[in-house]
Scaffold this motif. Structure first.
Motif, mmCIF file in Angstrom:
data_model
loop_
_atom_site.group_PDB
_atom_site.id
_atom_site.type_symbol
_atom_site.label_atom_id
_atom_site.label_comp_id
_atom_site.label_asym_id
_atom_site.label_seq_id
_atom_site.Cartn_x
_atom_site.Cartn_y
_atom_site.Cartn_z
ATOM 1 N N GLU A 1 0.807 -1.215 0.000
ATOM 2 C CA GLU A 1 0.000 0.000 0.000
ATOM 3 C C GLU A 1 0.846 1.273 0.000
ATOM 4 O O GLU A 1 0.312 2.377 -0.109
ATOM 5 C CB GLU A 1 -0.926 0.015 1.226
ATOM 6 N N ASN A 2 2.169 1.109 0.107
ATOM 7 C CA ASN A 2 3.054 2.271 0.114
ATOM 8 C C ASN A 2 2.930 3.012 -1.220
ATOM 9 O O ASN A 2 3.120 2.417 -2.285
ATOM 10 C CB ASN A 2 4.502 1.820 0.331
ATOM 11 N N PRO A 3 2.630 4.305 -1.209
ATOM 12 C CA PRO A 3 2.398 5.041 -2.462
ATOM 13 C C PRO A 3 3.629 5.163 -3.353
ATOM 14 O O PRO A 3 3.509 5.452 -4.548
ATOM 15 C CB PRO A 3 1.942 6.421 -1.976
ATOM 16 N N ASN A 4 4.812 4.942 -2.786
ATOM 17 C CA ASN A 4 6.041 5.086 -3.570
ATOM 18 C C ASN A 4 6.553 3.761 -4.140
ATOM 19 O O ASN A 4 7.522 3.756 -4.900
ATOM 20 C CB ASN A 4 7.147 5.698 -2.703
ATOM 21 N N LEU A 5 5.900 2.644 -3.776
ATOM 22 C CA LEU A 5 6.442 1.338 -4.132
ATOM 23 C C LEU A 5 6.397 1.069 -5.635
ATOM 24 O O LEU A 5 7.405 0.670 -6.230
ATOM 25 C CB LEU A 5 5.680 0.240 -3.387
ATOM 26 N N VAL A 6 5.244 1.279 -6.266
ATOM 27 C CA VAL A 6 5.089 0.941 -7.684
ATOM 28 C C VAL A 6 6.068 1.738 -8.542
ATOM 29 O O VAL A 6 6.761 1.190 -9.402
ATOM 30 C CB VAL A 6 3.637 1.187 -8.146
ATOM 31 N N ALA A 7 6.129 3.043 -8.309
ATOM 32 C CA ALA A 7 7.046 3.889 -9.081
ATOM 33 C C ALA A 7 8.496 3.459 -8.858
ATOM 34 O O ALA A 7 9.306 3.452 -9.792
ATOM 35 C CB ALA A 7 6.864 5.352 -8.700
ATOM 36 N N THR A 8 8.818 3.072 -7.626
ATOM 37 C CA THR A 8 10.181 2.626 -7.316
ATOM 38 C C THR A 8 10.506 1.323 -8.021
ATOM 39 O O THR A 8 11.621 1.143 -8.533
ATOM 40 C CB THR A 8 10.349 2.462 -5.794
ATOM 41 N N LEU A 9 9.561 0.392 -8.059
ATOM 42 C CA LEU A 9 9.787 -0.879 -8.750
ATOM 43 C C LEU A 9 10.015 -0.659 -10.241
ATOM 44 O O LEU A 9 10.937 -1.247 -10.834
ATOM 45 C CB LEU A 9 8.592 -1.812 -8.533
ATOM 46 N N ILE A 10 9.189 0.182 -10.851
ATOM 47 C CA ILE A 10 9.347 0.477 -12.280
ATOM 48 C C ILE A 10 10.700 1.136 -12.535
ATOM 49 O O ILE A 10 11.416 0.785 -13.486
ATOM 50 C CB ILE A 10 8.202 1.387 -12.769
ATOM 51 N N ARG A 11 11.070 2.068 -11.665
ATOM 52 C CA ARG A 11 12.350 2.765 -11.817
ATOM 53 C C ARG A 11 13.522 1.806 -11.635
ATOM 54 O O ARG A 11 14.538 1.909 -12.338
ATOM 55 C CB ARG A 11 12.441 3.903 -10.808
ATOM 56 N N THR A 12 13.384 0.866 -10.715
ATOM 57 C CA THR A 12 14.454 -0.110 -10.481
ATOM 58 C C THR A 12 14.665 -1.001 -11.701
ATOM 59 O O THR A 12 15.808 -1.247 -12.111
ATOM 60 C CB THR A 12 14.128 -0.985 -9.258
ATOM 61 N N VAL A 13 13.572 -1.468 -12.289
ATOM 62 C CA VAL A 13 13.668 -2.300 -13.499
ATOM 63 C C VAL A 13 14.324 -1.499 -14.626
ATOM 64 O O VAL A 13 15.229 -1.996 -15.326
ATOM 65 C CB VAL A 13 12.271 -2.798 -13.925
ATOM 66 N N PHE A 14 13.876 -0.271 -14.810
ATOM 67 C CA PHE A 14 14.452 0.590 -15.848
ATOM 68 C C PHE A 14 15.938 0.830 -15.588
ATOM 69 O O PHE A 14 16.766 0.754 -16.507
ATOM 70 C CB PHE A 14 13.695 1.925 -15.874
ATOM 71 N N TRP A 15 16.271 1.118 -14.329
ATOM 72 C CA TRP A 15 17.658 1.373 -13.917
ATOM 73 C C TRP A 15 18.562 0.191 -14.244
ATOM 74 O O TRP A 15 19.617 0.335 -14.859
ATOM 75 C CB TRP A 15 17.653 1.698 -12.428
ATOM 76 N N VAL A 16 18.130 -1.003 -13.863
ATOM 77 C CA VAL A 16 18.947 -2.199 -14.069
ATOM 78 C C VAL A 16 19.108 -2.505 -15.557
ATOM 79 O O VAL A 16 20.228 -2.745 -16.041
ATOM 80 C CB VAL A 16 18.328 -3.411 -13.338
ATOM 81 N N ILE A 17 18.010 -2.484 -16.305
ATOM 82 C CA ILE A 17 18.066 -2.843 -17.723
ATOM 83 C C ILE A 17 18.932 -1.859 -18.502
ATOM 84 O O ILE A 17 19.799 -2.259 -19.295
ATOM 85 C CB ILE A 17 16.642 -2.905 -18.323
ATOM 86 N N VAL A 18 18.729 -0.564 -18.285
ATOM 87 C CA VAL A 18 19.463 0.450 -19.057
ATOM 88 C C VAL A 18 20.950 0.424 -18.717
ATOM 89 O O VAL A 18 21.808 0.422 -19.616
ATOM 90 C CB VAL A 18 18.872 1.856 -18.800
ATOM 91 N N VAL A 19 21.276 0.401 -17.421
ATOM 92 C CA VAL A 19 22.690 0.422 -17.018
ATOM 93 C C VAL A 19 23.419 -0.815 -17.526
ATOM 94 O O VAL A 19 24.512 -0.722 -18.096
ATOM 95 C CB VAL A 19 22.815 0.532 -15.482
ATOM 96 N N VAL A 20 22.828 -1.988 -17.351
ATOM 97 C CA VAL A 20 23.487 -3.233 -17.766
ATOM 98 C C VAL A 20 23.609 -3.299 -19.288
ATOM 99 O O VAL A 20 24.664 -3.694 -19.819
ATOM 100 C CB VAL A 20 22.729 -4.457 -17.230
ATOM 101 N N THR A 21 22.576 -2.898 -20.008
ATOM 102 C CA THR A 21 22.619 -2.943 -21.468
ATOM 103 C C THR A 21 23.708 -2.033 -22.024
ATOM 104 O O THR A 21 24.527 -2.453 -22.868
ATOM 105 C CB THR A 21 21.258 -2.536 -22.065
ATOM 106 N N ILE A 22 23.738 -0.780 -21.563
ATOM 107 C CA ILE A 22 24.759 0.161 -22.045
ATOM 108 C C ILE A 22 26.151 -0.327 -21.661
ATOM 109 O O ILE A 22 27.092 -0.259 -22.466
ATOM 110 C CB ILE A 22 24.500 1.568 -21.475
ATOM 111 N N THR A 23 26.288 -0.826 -20.433
ATOM 112 C CA THR A 23 27.591 -1.328 -19.974
ATOM 113 C C THR A 23 28.096 -2.458 -20.847
ATOM 114 O O THR A 23 29.257 -2.472 -21.277
ATOM 115 C CB THR A 23 27.487 -1.810 -18.509
#
Length: 306
Positions: free
Chosen positions: A72-94
């Motif tokens: 129910e935490n209002p910041n959880l969904v946005a954080t999960l989406i951001r985490t997935v984006f963060w991991v995929i983009v950083v690892v792909t570019i690297t």
């Protein structure tokens, strides 16, 4: 007297057998695994099901209420989406940049050893030191990034790069890629050096061009090293805390948080230790998946099956 000698020999024999027992040699390692890995995991799972006061005292069993509150935490969904984006983009570019650099460092050219040494510096340096350096370079008033861009005429006034998520998050990605490239490059370089040169010579004799040689010889033989490097990067980037915390502390607000920094904020800022532990369990499960992928990539699973 003779019976005493027989008893001594039997005792020595038993001690010798015990000394050769795997339990004796594996015992310290198993004890260390229990103390450093299993016990903290048990405490983490237990804490996620306990009601914890703001002072850290246990106030009784709370079941799965902490997990429900976390969802129910209002910041959880946005954080999960951001985490997935963060991991995929950083690892792909690297990985893409490291593929090019590994190919370059595998070629012979003057000063190759110096270039290899220079490349490893960002990885050998402290991540906190690197993140702090970038934070000061990106300072909205005194940072060298603004100074250079102003001199080049690319911007008209100073920009507070870390003041908003639209500008700070891309810079976080840049720093994460910067510190991840050296390790990935050297993993791929090690993979390139295991490919027999005879294969390339045979390909040249057959008239194969660079593209055909790379995609039909180099890349297939590099898949194991590529997979291992990618999985280790997934683990490191997913767990990345110092870069985000030093540069933005997940701010402004929660706009640049990943699950790792959100977990820290829940525990030490919001005093929601139970929710933080519940998020830790989620993170731990994700890491187990990455570890399983790594073990499979390194051939451990296959060896065990054989």
């Amino acid at each position: 007297m003779r019976s005493e000698r027989i008893e001594v020999k039997q005792l020595v024999g038993k001690l010798s057998k015990f000394g050769n027992s795997p339990v004796l040699w594996l015992g310290p390692m198993l004890l260390m695994i229990f103390a450093i890995v299993l016990w903290p995991v048990f405490e983490m799972v237990k804490t996620s099901m306990m009601k914890i006061s703001s002072s850290g005292r246990e106030k009784g069993f709370n079941g799965f209420d902490n997990y429900a509150e976390l969802l129910e935490n209002p910041n959880l969904v946005a954080t999960l989406i951001r985490t997935v984006f963060w991991v995929i983009v950083v690892v792909t570019i690297t990985v893409l940049i490291s593929l090019v650099l590994a190919q370059l460092l595998n070629a012979k050219f003057p000063g190759r050893k110096i270039v290899r040494w220079a490349l490893i510096v960002p990885w050998a340096s402290s991540v906190i030191m690197t993140a702090t350096s970038f934070r000061w370079m990106l300072d909205g008033y005194y940072g060298i990034i603004n100074r250079v861009l102003l001199d080049l005429g690319l911007i008209d006034e100073n920009v507070d790069w870390l003041g908003s998520a639209q500008t700070s998050f891309p810079w976080l990605i840049v720093v994460a890629v910067f510190v991840s490239i050296p390790f990935t490059t050297f993993v791929l370089l090690a993979g390139l050096q295991t490919i027999p040169q005879d294969i390339y010579e045979a390909a040249r004799v057959d008239g194969a061009g660079w593209g055909k040689t790379y995609f039909q010889i180099t890349l297939p033989n590099l898949l194991t090293a590529l997979f291992v490097g990618t999985v280790i990067n997934l683990i490191n980037v997913f767990n990345s805390f110092p870069i985000i915390w030093v540069m933005t502390a997940g701010g402004p607000g929660y706009d640049t948080d990943t699950t790792t920094t959100l977990m820290y904020k829940l525990a030490f800022r919001s005093q929601e230790v139970g929710q933080s532990a519940a998020l830790s369990v989620f993170n731990f499960i994700i890491i187990l998946v990455f570890v399983a992928l790594y073990l499979r990539a390194s051939g451990f699973t296959k060896k065990q099956e054989d």
